[in-house]
Design a protein around this motif. Structure first.
Motif, mmCIF file in Angstrom:
data_model
loop_
_atom_site.group_PDB
_atom_site.id
_atom_site.type_symbol
_atom_site.label_atom_id
_atom_site.label_comp_id
_atom_site.label_asym_id
_atom_site.label_seq_id
_atom_site.Cartn_x
_atom_site.Cartn_y
_atom_site.Cartn_z
ATOM 1 N N ASP A 104 24.698 14.522 -23.788
ATOM 2 C CA ASP A 104 25.724 15.544 -23.588
ATOM 3 C C ASP A 104 25.291 16.833 -24.285
ATOM 4 N N GLY A 105 25.434 17.941 -23.617
ATOM 5 C CA GLY A 105 25.073 19.225 -24.207
ATOM 6 C C GLY A 105 23.614 19.592 -24.045
ATOM 7 N N PHE A 106 22.803 18.714 -23.473
ATOM 8 C CA PHE A 106 21.383 19.025 -23.254
ATOM 9 C C PHE A 106 21.283 20.043 -22.120
ATOM 10 N N ARG A 107 20.632 21.165 -22.377
ATOM 11 C CA ARG A 107 20.596 22.260 -21.402
ATOM 12 C C ARG A 107 19.178 22.701 -21.030
ATOM 13 N N ASN A 108 18.167 22.023 -21.523
ATOM 14 C CA ASN A 108 16.795 22.371 -21.145
ATOM 15 C C ASN A 108 16.554 22.007 -19.685
ATOM 16 N N GLU A 109 15.831 22.858 -18.992
ATOM 17 C CA GLU A 109 15.505 22.553 -17.602
ATOM 18 C C GLU A 109 14.598 21.328 -17.525
ATOM 19 N N VAL A 110 14.919 20.418 -16.634
ATOM 20 C CA VAL A 110 14.114 19.216 -16.406
ATOM 21 C C VAL A 110 13.757 19.159 -14.921
ATOM 22 N N HIS A 111 12.497 18.882 -14.646
ATOM 23 C CA HIS A 111 12.017 18.824 -13.265
ATOM 24 C C HIS A 111 11.328 17.485 -13.036
ATOM 25 N N VAL A 112 11.849 16.726 -12.082
ATOM 26 C CA VAL A 112 11.262 15.447 -11.683
ATOM 27 C C VAL A 112 10.739 15.604 -10.261
ATOM 28 N N ILE A 113 9.471 15.274 -10.066
ATOM 29 C CA ILE A 113 8.859 15.397 -8.739
ATOM 30 C C ILE A 113 8.273 14.050 -8.334
ATOM 31 N N ALA A 114 8.676 13.559 -7.178
ATOM 32 C CA ALA A 114 8.118 12.324 -6.618
ATOM 33 C C ALA A 114 7.248 12.697 -5.420
ATOM 34 N N THR A 115 5.978 12.366 -5.496
ATOM 35 C CA THR A 115 5.032 12.666 -4.427
ATOM 36 C C THR A 115 4.557 11.366 -3.802
ATOM 37 N N VAL A 116 4.753 11.233 -2.511
ATOM 38 C CA VAL A 116 4.319 10.020 -1.812
ATOM 39 C C VAL A 116 2.809 10.111 -1.589
ATOM 40 N N LEU A 117 2.075 9.280 -2.307
ATOM 41 C CA LEU A 117 0.612 9.282 -2.186
ATOM 42 C C LEU A 117 0.139 8.474 -0.990
ATOM 43 N N ALA A 118 0.841 7.383 -0.713
ATOM 44 C CA ALA A 118 0.468 6.519 0.402
ATOM 45 C C ALA A 118 1.712 5.840 0.945
ATOM 46 N N ALA A 119 1.832 5.823 2.253
ATOM 47 C CA ALA A 119 2.963 5.171 2.917
ATOM 48 C C ALA A 119 2.391 4.195 3.936
ATOM 49 N N ASP A 120 2.525 2.895 3.664
ATOM 50 C CA ASP A 120 1.904 1.898 4.536
ATOM 51 C C ASP A 120 2.738 1.561 5.765
ATOM 52 N N GLN A 121 3.861 2.286 5.939
ATOM 53 C CA GLN A 121 4.739 2.103 7.091
ATOM 54 C C GLN A 121 5.416 0.737 7.109
ATOM 55 N N ALA A 122 5.307 0.013 5.995
ATOM 56 C CA ALA A 122 5.974 -1.289 5.883
ATOM 57 C C ALA A 122 6.954 -1.288 4.722
ATOM 58 N N ASN A 179 0.816 -1.214 0.000
ATOM 59 C CA ASN A 179 0.000 0.000 0.000
ATOM 60 C C ASN A 179 0.848 1.261 0.000
ATOM 61 N N THR A 180 2.124 1.142 -0.351
ATOM 62 C CA THR A 180 2.974 2.313 -0.544
ATOM 63 C C THR A 180 2.943 2.693 -2.015
ATOM 64 N N LYS A 181 2.575 3.938 -2.305
ATOM 65 C CA LYS A 181 2.423 4.400 -3.677
ATOM 66 C C LYS A 181 3.114 5.743 -3.856
ATOM 67 N N VAL A 182 3.843 5.878 -4.955
ATOM 68 C CA VAL A 182 4.558 7.114 -5.259
ATOM 69 C C VAL A 182 4.211 7.561 -6.669
ATOM 70 N N LEU A 183 3.752 8.801 -6.791
ATOM 71 C CA LEU A 183 3.509 9.405 -8.093
ATOM 72 C C LEU A 183 4.738 10.216 -8.484
ATOM 73 N N THR A 184 5.323 9.907 -9.629
ATOM 74 C CA THR A 184 6.485 10.656 -10.111
ATOM 75 C C THR A 184 6.169 11.265 -11.462
ATOM 76 N N THR A 185 6.410 12.557 -11.602
ATOM 77 C CA THR A 185 6.175 13.264 -12.856
ATOM 78 C C THR A 185 7.490 13.803 -13.403
ATOM 79 N N ALA A 186 7.547 13.934 -14.721
ATOM 80 C CA ALA A 186 8.739 14.462 -15.389
ATOM 81 C C ALA A 186 8.310 15.491 -16.420
ATOM 82 N N ASN A 187 8.916 16.674 -16.360
ATOM 83 C CA ASN A 187 8.615 17.751 -17.302
ATOM 84 C C ASN A 187 9.894 18.485 -17.674
ATOM 85 N N ALA A 188 9.889 19.093 -18.852
ATOM 86 C CA ALA A 188 11.073 19.813 -19.319
ATOM 87 C C ALA A 188 10.663 21.085 -20.041
#
Length: 248
Positions: A107-125, A39-48
């Motif tokens: 190599d040489g890629f200079r566009n801004e990239v943003h990765v966000i990981a949001t913990v939706l559920a943490a079952d403590q296990a 029951n641990t779930k993580v939503l990760t998004t990627a944008n540039a």
């Protein structure tokens, strides 16, 4: 909204299942994947960014990890009920994601990239950090961002019986003596090239060694690294299946 796509598979030797899902959350992101174990779930998004910011002479990759009290069924204890700044654990997880992802951009890629990981559920296990890394790679692969992946990752815990346990729970990790986190990617020859290893002993392991638990030496570590390749490959297969089903 596009129909959600789910890919899952059992973690052999355990009662756990690794699941990837896309198409349900964050539809406006270039790539968005929910990874889960138990029951641990993580939503990760990627944008540039679509273009390079003027004067940019380095690759501006930003990785953020958002821990929220609601994921564990809790309410913040402050007067305003607001979440605080990123915890030390969240900062360490940001670095865990950045290290194996960054070398796979061109190599040489200079566009801004943003990765966000949001913990939706943490079952403590079940721990969320390796899940977030696998989901980040999958999100990047589903996007149009140039990324030479996928990258897979696994945590292995070494038990007092001398066995490597994939994706150990908090309890399994504490009952063992050693843990490693391994990330890598498949090469053109079909082998898994390991790009990152984090390893360390578990608190309280010395009494376990004194009681007869097998010690971790170079041979045992080598076996652990070799065992990790199967789970790295499994994660990459999940990502590839998500890609193929999304295209079709």
């Amino acid at each position: 909204m596009a129909e959600a796509i789910t890919v899952s598979g059992p973690i052999s030797g355990t009662d756990k299942t690794l699941t990837f899902e896309t198409g349900r959350f964050a539809p406006n992101s270039m790539g968005a994947v929910v990874a889960s174990i138990g029951n641990t779930k993580v939503l990760t998004t990627a944008n540039a960014a679509k273009s390079v910011r003027e004067g940019m002479d380095f690759f501006p990759l930003t990785v953020d990890v958002e821990e929220r009290a609601y994921a564990a069924g809790k309410i913040p204890g402050s007067f305003f009920r607001r979440e605080g700044r990123a915890s030390e654990q969240a900062i360490l997880v940001c670095r865990l994601l950045d290290r194996p992802l960054r070398p796979n951009f061109p190599d040489g890629f200079r566009n801004e990239v943003h990765v966000i990981a949001t913990v939706l559920a943490a079952d403590q296990a079940n721990q969320y950090d390796v899940l977030a890394l696998n989901a980040a790679s999958a999100a990047l692969m589903l996007s149009d961002i140039p990324f030479d992946g996928p990258v897979g990752a696994v945590r292995l815990g070494y038990s007092t019986d001398g066995e490597w346990i994939p994706f150990p729970t908090y309890e399994e990790g504490q009952e063992g003596t050693f843990e490693i986190v391994v990330a890598g990617r498949e090469t053109s020859t079909g082998d898994i090239a390991i790009s990152m290893v984090e390893a360390g002993g578990v608190a309280g392991s010395i009494p376990k060694y004194e009681a007869g638990a097998p010690k971790v030496n170079e041979t045992v570590l080598g076996e652990g690294l070799e065992a990790s390749k199967a789970w790295i490959r499994r994660s990459e297969e999940h990502t590839s299946e998500l890609q193929s089903r999304k295209i079709s």
